[in-house]
Design an enzyme around this catalytic site. Structure first.
Site, PDB file in Angstrom:
ATOM      1  N   ASP A  84      -2.703  -4.880   0.650  1.00  0.00           N
ATOM      2  CA  ASP A  84      -2.240  -6.186   1.138  1.00  0.00           C
ATOM      3  C   ASP A  84      -2.940  -6.659   2.405  1.00  0.00           C
ATOM      4  O   ASP A  84      -3.317  -7.830   2.510  1.00  0.00           O
ATOM      5  CB  ASP A  84      -0.714  -6.197   1.321  1.00  0.00           C
ATOM      6  N   MET A 101       0.819  -1.213   0.000  1.00  0.00           N
ATOM      7  CA  MET A 101       0.000   0.000   0.000  1.00  0.00           C
ATOM      8  C   MET A 101       0.857   1.269   0.000  1.00  0.00           C
ATOM      9  O   MET A 101       2.063   1.217   0.199  1.00  0.00           O
ATOM     10  CB  MET A 101      -0.925   0.002   1.221  1.00  0.00           C
ATOM     11  N   HIS A 102       0.197   2.388  -0.212  1.00  0.00           N
ATOM     12  CA  HIS A 102       0.722   3.741   0.015  1.00  0.00           C
ATOM     13  C   HIS A 102       1.754   4.236  -0.999  1.00  0.00           C
ATOM     14  O   HIS A 102       2.082   5.415  -1.010  1.00  0.00           O
ATOM     15  CB  HIS A 102       1.338   3.885   1.417  1.00  0.00           C
TER      16      HIS A 102
END
Length: 486
Positions: A237, A78-79
């Site tokens: 995830d 992520m991110h």
């Protein structure tokens, strides 16, 4: 039919092929490099992900009946910030979730814009790993790159785009950008203005199980797959892994004892705590979830065993401790790398407290394991305070292989702790999302209910739970007492 789950991790992409009844036919993993151009920076080339995915898909489907492949979906790191120009070329390497360059931008967002406003706009506050601070960093430090941005994407969504030609994201992954209004599942106009971003620069939003499009004809031809293969949005995830453990629906819980530790709580209602101690994100089942993240969990035990005790005999060191559960007077704060949930203090550090002349090596080992359980309990209490009634939890990760640690967790939380059969995490969750998107199952809940199997359960002992309750009441006073020392 066959379904493919793609887990785009930080060090490798792991792909699995799943039958309609949840059986894993084959798993393939392909690594790619990770770059640290400056201290605290962490980057990868999206082109490397794509090369690895294509190689992996060819190997994954080399022995199956390719005409049976119906859908592909994702779980992914992520991110990360992926930026594309007007011709959909990657502008610069992706800035990853574990990149720490945005201290100045995080301080600006939390202290100048203000945590209350951020929470109102996005249900979350700023962390160095989130995407919006990285956008601000590029604007400030690479204005020529910022001026070229036509699309802002997340790592797994870049792969979905390369497969389908659709600029897409899903609600769970978008939740970690700090550009997304989690409650209303739309882009936040206020955050777009703060970050100088236009809505056309952001991807189209889908639920995790929704079809974004079909595989592109040229990609299908290269892979030898039918052009009818559907590309399903997928999930971040943790949300994808939650599907793989059956943590969907209302008040379901999963604890992961990996290098870091997470407690993931699904909820049918949107909720956010007043201190933003937990992340409040949209879930991949169409609902919401709260998530607490400890930066050091199983890594605490690894550090204690390998670096301090100089042993790899983890099980041997735990022998005899079971007889002394609830009796230990030594406490351990598990903050080796600072802490995220619920304290959000990068300067917090680990410590032992309560030793005396009769303290033993086993007491210290016990304290490390218990300290991680108490740290998880801190986040568990925040969720309970939101009115979420958690009656049991799944457990996964390397630490879950210890029967002693599972027994501690069950009694510290006072709820049964369940083990699951398959531990393939985000890739398995991605394959399940593909099956739901292709109509194999009516919902994520139905699919997880049928495919995720519980193979063991540790139930709490009332007497031991009472002892641990008293110990936890002491533990939770330690951090506020020593906080100023950090």
């Amino acid at each position: 039919m066959l379904y493919i789950g793609v887990d785009l991790g930080t060090s490798a992409v792991k792909m699995l092929l799943m039958t309609a009844d949840g059986k894993i036919e084959k798993i393939v993993s392909k690594e790619y490099p990770l770059a640290f151009p400056h201290p605290g920076w962490s980057e990868q080339k999206p082109e490397d992900w794509w090369t690895a995915v294509m190689e992996g898909l060819k190997e994954l489907t080399s022995e199956c009946d390719k005409s049976q492949v119906a859908g592909i979906s994702f779980g992914g790191q992520m991110h990360g910030l992926v930026i594309l120009d007007k011709d959909d070329n990657v502008i610069r390497p992706a800035i990853l979730w574990n990149d720490g360059r945005t201290t100045k931008e995080v301080e600006y967002l939390n202290n100048v814009i203000g945590k209350d406003k951020l929470s109102q706009y996005t249900a979350n506050i700023a962390f160095a790993g989130f995407t919006a601070p990285k956008v601000l960093w590029v604007k400030e430090n690479e204005p020529e790159n910022f001026a070229k941005i036509a699309k802002i994407m997340l790592p797994k969504d870049y792969i979905a785009y390369m497969l389908s030609g659709v600029h897409c994201t899903d609600v769970s992954d978008a939740s970690g950008m700090l550009l997304f209004d989690v409650k209303n599942k739309c882009w936040s106009k206020e955050m777009m203005e703060i970050c100088s971003v236009k809505e056309e620069q952001l991807a189209k939003i889908f639920e995790s199980y929704e079809v974004v499009g079909n595989i592109k004809a040229d990609i299908a031809k290269e892979l030898g797959l039918p052009e009818t293969v559907k590309i399903i949005a997928g999930a971040g995830d943790n949300a994808a892994a939650a599907i793989g453990t059956g943590t969907v629906g209302d008040a379901m819980c999963n604890i992961s004892l990996g290098t870091s530790g997470t407690i993931f709580i699904s909820s049918k209602e949107f909720t956010v705590d007043d201190k933003n101690a937990l992340h409040a994100f949209a879930h991949s089942d169409g609902n919401y979830h709260l998530m607490g993240c400890m930066l050091s969990a199983a890594s605490c035990n690894k550090w204690w065993m390998e670096d301090i005790l100089k042993t790899k005999e983890f099980a041997k060191e735990q022998e005899g401790i079971e007889e002394k559960l609830g009796e230990n007077n030594v406490f351990y704060l598990p903050y080796l790398m600072g802490e995220r949930s619920p304290h959000n203090n990068a300067d917090a550090r680990a410590m032992f407290i309560g030793m005396s002349m009769d303290t033993t090596r086993a007491d210290m080992t016990q304290a490390v394991l218990e300290g991680v359980c108490f740290g998880i309990r801190d986040s568990f209490e925040v969720a309970k305070a939101q009115g979420i009634n958690i009656t049991k939890t799944k457990i996964c990760g390397g630490g879950a292989k210890s029967p002693l640690w599972k027994k501690m967790m069950a009694n510290v939380l006072g709820i049964p702790v369940q083990e699951i059969e398959s531990e393939e995490g985000p890739g398995y969750g991605g394959a399940i999302l593909a099956a739901v998107g292709c109509g194999e199952y009516a919902s994520v809940e139905e699919a997880a209910g049928k495919l995720v199997k519980v193979v063991g359960e540790v139930t709490p002992d009332p007497e031991l739970t009472a002892k641990y309750e008293a110990k936890y009441q002491k533990f939770k006073k330690i951090y506020p007492t020593v906080k100023e020392l950090f």
